[in-house]
Design a protein around this motif. Structure first.
Motif: not given
Length: 195
Positions: A111-120
């Motif tokens: 498994q690839i466990t991803v944390n993803m984020g965005v700022a705007g």
């Protein structure tokens, strides 16, 4: 060096987003083991048989790389006009823009466990008087062109007068992506204003 409060807030927000995601993968790399565990690791030696076994159990190439994160074309900005006057600059009530995207991965047990984020940011236009705006942001993961994760988040953004803009940050944690090796995996983010 003089820095206006808006720039300082933006730098702090983006730094906080980066630190939050970076902290997710630090694990035991920063210490934390007992003295005897650390000594045992420092003195460990691999036999040729152990090296050969490790090579046969090596993870596929994708397992050592975090998939790229991209802003979906057309999803980098959103616009809201009053009175149905789409495209009339004087009728623009607000617009949203994506400034930064980032991701962090941990690979384990297929498994690839991803944390993803965005700022705007959300900015009021000439006709804008809102004190709160909902920013609809979608995160998606595609493997070889097929969606394997897609989730829309409605982010409330408060705009306190006399400010004409406000920033938002969203982090989605622990999205598991099964991998086989050789797939093309892409993480997408963008505004999704469809109903």
């Amino acid at each position: 060096m003089n820095m206006n409060p808006r720039s300082a807030l933006r730098i702090a927000t983006l730094s906080g987003l980066a630190m939050l995601l970076a902290g997710c993968s630090m694990g035991g790399l920063m210490g934390g083991g007992t003295q005897s565990q650390n000594t045992a690791l420092q003195n460990a030696q691999m036999t040729p048989a152990a090296v050969a076994q490790a090579q046969t159990n090596a993870l596929p190439v994708i397992a050592t790389e975090c998939p790229p994160i991209k802003v979906r074309t057309g999803g980098e900005a959103m616009y809201f006009y009053g009175g149905g006057r789409v495209g009339d600059a004087q009728s623009l009530q607000y617009q949203g823009v994506i400034d930064e995207v980032t991701r962090n991965c941990v690979v384990s047990n297929g498994q690839i466990t991803v944390n993803m984020g965005v700022a705007g940011r959300v900015l009021l236009g000439p006709a804008g008087k809102q004190s709160s705006v909902n920013a609809p942001v979608r995160f998606a993961v595609e493997r070889d062109g097929q969606a394997i994760f897609s989730e829309k988040y409605t982010l409330p953004v408060a705009i306190a007068a006399p400010a004409q803009s406000a920033e938002f940050v969203k982090v989605v944690e622990n999205v598991s992506i099964p991998y086989l090796g050789g797939e093309t995996i892409t993480i997408w983010v963008g505004f999704d204003t469809r109903g």
